[in-house]
Enzyme design. Structure first.
Site, PDB file in Angstrom:
ATOM      1  N   HIS A  20       0.846  -1.200   0.000  1.00  0.00           N
ATOM      2  CA  HIS A  20       0.000   0.000   0.000  1.00  0.00           C
ATOM      3  C   HIS A  20       0.878   1.245   0.000  1.00  0.00           C
ATOM      4  CE1 HIS A  20       0.843   0.511   4.248  1.00  0.00           C
ATOM      5  NE2 HIS A  20       0.287  -0.641   4.563  1.00  0.00           N
ATOM      6  N   HIS A  29       3.910   1.500   2.527  1.00  0.00           N
ATOM      7  CA  HIS A  29       5.151   0.827   2.110  1.00  0.00           C
ATOM      8  C   HIS A  29       5.780   1.596   0.930  1.00  0.00           C
ATOM      9  CE1 HIS A  29       2.272  -2.645   3.137  1.00  0.00           C
ATOM     10  NE2 HIS A  29       3.117  -2.591   4.171  1.00  0.00           N
ATOM     11  N   CYS A  80       2.532 -10.743  20.794  1.00  0.00           N
ATOM     12  CA  CYS A  80       1.583 -10.293  19.767  1.00  0.00           C
ATOM     13  C   CYS A  80       2.108 -10.728  18.411  1.00  0.00           C
ATOM     14  CB  CYS A  80       1.428  -8.776  19.810  1.00  0.00           C
ATOM     15  SG  CYS A  80       0.517  -8.154  18.382  1.00  0.00           S
ATOM     16  N   CYS A 133       2.693  -7.834  15.861  1.00  0.00           N
ATOM     17  CA  CYS A 133       3.985  -7.131  16.020  1.00  0.00           C
ATOM     18  C   CYS A 133       5.151  -8.094  15.870  1.00  0.00           C
ATOM     19  CB  CYS A 133       4.113  -6.502  17.396  1.00  0.00           C
ATOM     20  SG  CYS A 133       2.886  -5.289  17.821  1.00  0.00           S
ATOM     21  N   CYS A 152      -3.048  -5.298  22.366  1.00  0.00           N
ATOM     22  CA  CYS A 152      -1.958  -4.596  21.680  1.00  0.00           C
ATOM     23  C   CYS A 152      -2.559  -3.315  21.109  1.00  0.00           C
ATOM     24  CB  CYS A 152      -1.407  -5.474  20.552  1.00  0.00           C
ATOM     25  SG  CYS A 152      -0.475  -4.522  19.352  1.00  0.00           S
ATOM     26  N   HIS A 204      -2.614  -3.487  17.138  1.00  0.00           N
ATOM     27  CA  HIS A 204      -3.405  -4.511  16.434  1.00  0.00           C
ATOM     28  C   HIS A 204      -4.750  -4.786  17.078  1.00  0.00           C
ATOM     29  CE1 HIS A 204       0.732  -5.122  15.013  1.00  0.00           C
ATOM     30  NE2 HIS A 204       0.118  -5.319  13.861  1.00  0.00           N
ATOM     31  N   LYS A 206      -5.841   7.042  10.381  1.00  0.00           N
ATOM     32  CA  LYS A 206      -4.832   5.987  10.228  1.00  0.00           C
ATOM     33  C   LYS A 206      -5.305   4.989   9.162  1.00  0.00           C
ATOM     34  CE  LYS A 206      -2.431   2.540  12.867  1.00  0.00           C
ATOM     35  NZ  LYS A 206      -2.315   1.772  14.047  1.00  0.00           N
ATOM     36  N   LYS A 246      -7.037  -1.804   7.194  1.00  0.00           N
ATOM     37  CA  LYS A 246      -7.895  -2.652   6.369  1.00  0.00           C
ATOM     38  C   LYS A 246      -9.340  -2.543   6.845  1.00  0.00           C
ATOM     39  CE  LYS A 246      -4.548  -6.130   5.246  1.00  0.00           C
ATOM     40  NZ  LYS A 246      -3.931  -7.272   5.854  1.00  0.00           N
TER      41      LYS A 246
HETATM   42  N1  MSP Z   1       8.844  -6.942   8.229  1.00  0.00           N
HETATM   43  C1  MSP Z   1       9.057  -5.823   9.074  1.00  0.00           C
HETATM   44  C2  MSP Z   1      10.359  -5.127   8.719  1.00  0.00           C
HETATM   45  C3  MSP Z   1      11.580  -5.976   8.784  1.00  0.00           C
HETATM   46  S1  MSP Z   1      12.984  -5.088   8.261  1.00  0.00           S
HETATM   47  C4  MSP Z   1      14.250  -6.079   8.657  1.00  0.00           C
HETATM   48  C5  MSP Z   1       7.906  -4.839   8.933  1.00  0.00           C
HETATM   49  N2  MSP Z   1       7.198  -4.897   7.804  1.00  0.00           N
HETATM   50  S2  MSP Z   1       5.935  -3.994   7.443  1.00  0.00           S
HETATM   51  O1  MSP Z   1       5.374  -4.589   6.256  1.00  0.00           O
HETATM   52  O2  MSP Z   1       5.069  -3.860   8.546  1.00  0.00           O
HETATM   53  O3  MSP Z   1       6.505  -2.619   6.993  1.00  0.00           O
HETATM   54  C6  MSP Z   1       6.727  -1.597   7.879  1.00  0.00           C
HETATM   55  C7  MSP Z   1       7.200  -0.333   7.138  1.00  0.00           C
HETATM   56  O4  MSP Z   1       6.210   0.106   6.186  1.00  0.00           O
HETATM   57  C8  MSP Z   1       7.359   0.837   8.068  1.00  0.00           C
HETATM   58  O5  MSP Z   1       8.578   0.847   8.754  1.00  0.00           O
HETATM   59  C9  MSP Z   1       7.239   2.000   7.106  1.00  0.00           C
HETATM   60  O6  MSP Z   1       8.463   2.171   6.422  1.00  0.00           O
HETATM   61  C10 MSP Z   1       6.190   1.522   6.112  1.00  0.00           C
HETATM   62  N3  MSP Z   1       4.840   2.009   6.440  1.00  0.00           N
HETATM   63  C11 MSP Z   1       3.729   1.253   6.674  1.00  0.00           C
HETATM   64  N4  MSP Z   1       2.662   2.088   6.875  1.00  0.00           N
HETATM   65  C12 MSP Z   1       3.047   3.374   6.781  1.00  0.00           C
HETATM   66  C13 MSP Z   1       2.411   4.638   6.901  1.00  0.00           C
HETATM   67  N5  MSP Z   1       1.121   4.758   7.142  1.00  0.00           N
HETATM   68  N6  MSP Z   1       3.182   5.746   6.752  1.00  0.00           N
HETATM   69  C14 MSP Z   1       4.516   5.689   6.450  1.00  0.00           C
HETATM   70  N7  MSP Z   1       5.142   4.510   6.347  1.00  0.00           N
HETATM   71  C15 MSP Z   1       4.452   3.342   6.529  1.00  0.00           C
HETATM   72  O7  MSP Z   1       7.727  -4.024   9.809  1.00  0.00           O
END
Ligand code: MSP
Length: 476
Positions: free
Chosen positions: A18, A21, A128, A131, A146, A149, A291, A294
């Protein structure tokens, strides 16, 4: 020769990519393009990928009624293709189920074990799965859930292996003496306080987990997913051709800074490997003040935006919403305005109008200008400085400052009239505007890489301008 190794987090494979990411991935891609232009492509390495060895994977595959490996194949393809579709120029896409990763993870864990930094102990705590972490009582909300979540953590009691994180308190504080190790300042202060508050050893294995990588010294235990995931950054360069790229610079969201600036460097120090060069923690954004989630149904796909506004629209719209490193908000209506007024109306119109004027009144001849003017002007606007400091929004503002200056000159001089009544004066204005167009094209190679070659074609690079055209199509 200076080299740069930039990484994004590896995203949990069970999610659909999304714009959260995408934000991090596009920001990293922009910095990568800046450094490639500066240092040469071969001196920059850009890694992204997916985090697969998590309980979330097993749960999601079950929900989809698919065997885990089939599920992983489909999801991995989706992640990779999404990034390719929106123009992410990664050099490698890592999956943590790959054999190369297993090899590196086991070698590093064996080193940590041999160092005496791993011991076995009984542990009981609230875990969790969302997390993938144990939560303390004070981390939970008033219902004992949590807070992220909104689910009750599971009570786990098992015999686990522990990593002596507490031993690395002093070495970590030493690492933090370098003010550039973690940026921005806000994140640095927070983590420094956390370390100064005292570090506890952490569990690095799961006795009961069915899925994941095995501990090299005890095959009955699976490695805690964060230990395995962090090592991905090292796996990708754990070979002769790429090892010179280490240490990496990690770009991560503020939600996972602690993992990257406490656990990860401690693991590396224990294994006798140089810690990361730096970590940059960017902020989180809401969508229209809410925020993204889903359950609220407000999760936006980058592909949806790119299909409407193009890849450059997507990247500039997202990255210009608020400064990299801060929290912010992303609104589709602001985004739409931005595209219409700044990209289509501002940049697109400028290039088209100037090229048409050249065709009409100059037999398509490009004006002559001193190329030093270009360098002089570029230096004036701090564009490089901003990108070196990862101030991506400021760099985009620089781009639009040049665009505005060019459009202002065009309209203040009434070039379309001037060219008929005072061709000599018009010639001077054309030269000035072309300096701006050249600068914009160069900046676009970093900020708007799909439009940059079209811009170059339009303004030409020998004697003649190219065809006029639409850089940013109108949205209907
Ligand atoms: N798998 C772990 C990371 C392991 S790295 C060794 C993880 N994955 S995640 O899919 O949850 O991705 C988290 C990252 O997605 C966040 O650190 C951030 O960079 C990005 N974001 C997810 N939602 C976001 C927003 N709403 N706003 C900005 N960045 C966001 O954690």
């Amino acid at each position: 020769m200076k080299t740069i190794y930039l990484t994004t987090p590896i995203y949990y494979v069970n999610d659909i990519p999304h714009i959260g990411h995408t934000y991090c991935t596009l920001a990293t891609d922009t910095l990568v393009r800046f450094w490639r232009k500066k240092l040469g492509k071969e001196n920059v390495f850009f890694l992204t990928g997916i985090d697969e060895n998590s309980q979330k994977t097993v749960d999601a595959a079950k929900k989809e009624n698919l065997p885990v490996d089939k599920y992983l194949e489909e999801m991995a393809t989706n992640w990779r293709e999404t990034w390719e579709k929106i123009g992410i120029s990664f050099d490698d896409f890592i999956r943590t189920t790959e054999p190369r990763h297993k090899k590196t993870v086991q070698a590093i864990l064996q080193k940590i074990y041999d160092q005496g930094d791993i011991y076995k102990a009984k542990y009981s705590g609230k875990y969790c799965t969302g997390c993938e972490a144990f939560l303390k009582e004070q981390d939970l909300d008033e219902d004992g859930n949590c807070p992220d979540h909104k689910t009750k953590p599971q009570i786990l009691e098992e015999e686990n292996y522990f990593f002596r994180l507490s031993k690395y308190e002093k070495p970590l504080l030493k690492l933090f003496e370098n003010k550039d190790f973690l940026k921005p300042e806000k994140a640095r202060n927070e983590i420094l306080n956390f370390i100064k508050g005292g570090l506890e050893d952490i569990s690095l294995s799961r006795e009961t987990a069915k899925f994941g990588l095995e501990l090299p010294f005890d095959k009955t235990h699976k490695i805690y997913v964060w230990f395995d995931a962090l090592i991905n950054y090292f796996t990708a360069v754990d070979n002769e051709e790429r090892k010179h790229f280490w240490p990496a610079e990690h770009i991560v969201g503020k939600d996972i800074t602690r993992f990257h600036t406490v656990i990860w460097p401690a693991m590396l120090l224990s294994a006798g490997i140089e810690p990361p060069l730096s970590v940059f923690a960017h902020g989180f954004f809401t969508v229209d003040g809410v925020k993204m989630s889903k359950s609220l149904g407000n999760v936006i796909s980058p592909v949806e935006i790119s299909e409407k506004y193009g890849n450059d629209g997507l990247r500039m719209g997202l990255l210009s919403s608020f400064e990299f490193g801060n929290d912010g908000d992303f609104s589709l209506s602001n985004f739409d305005n931005f595209y219409r007024s700044k990209l289509a109306g501002g940049v697109g119109n400028l290039f088209n109008r100037v090229v048409i004027l050249c065709q009409k009144f100059r037999d398509s001849k490009r004006p002559i200008f001193d190329s030093q003017e270009k360098t002089k002007n570029l230096n004036l606007i701090n564009f490089e400085k901003h990108l070196t400091e990862k101030k991506i929004k400021l760099a985009i503002d620089d781009f639009f400052a040049v665009e505005s200056a060019a459009n202002k000159l065009l309209s203040d001089s009434e070039l379309w009239k001037l060219v008929k009544i005072n061709p000599e004066e018009a010639d001077k204005i054309f030269s000035k505007i072309f300096v701006y167009l050249e600068i914009l094209t160069e900046m676009a190679e970093i900020l708007a890489p799909e439009s940059a070659p079209k811009m170059r074609e339009m303004i030409g690079d020998n004697d003649l301008v190219g065809e006029s055209g639409i850089l940013f199509p109108a949205i209907v």
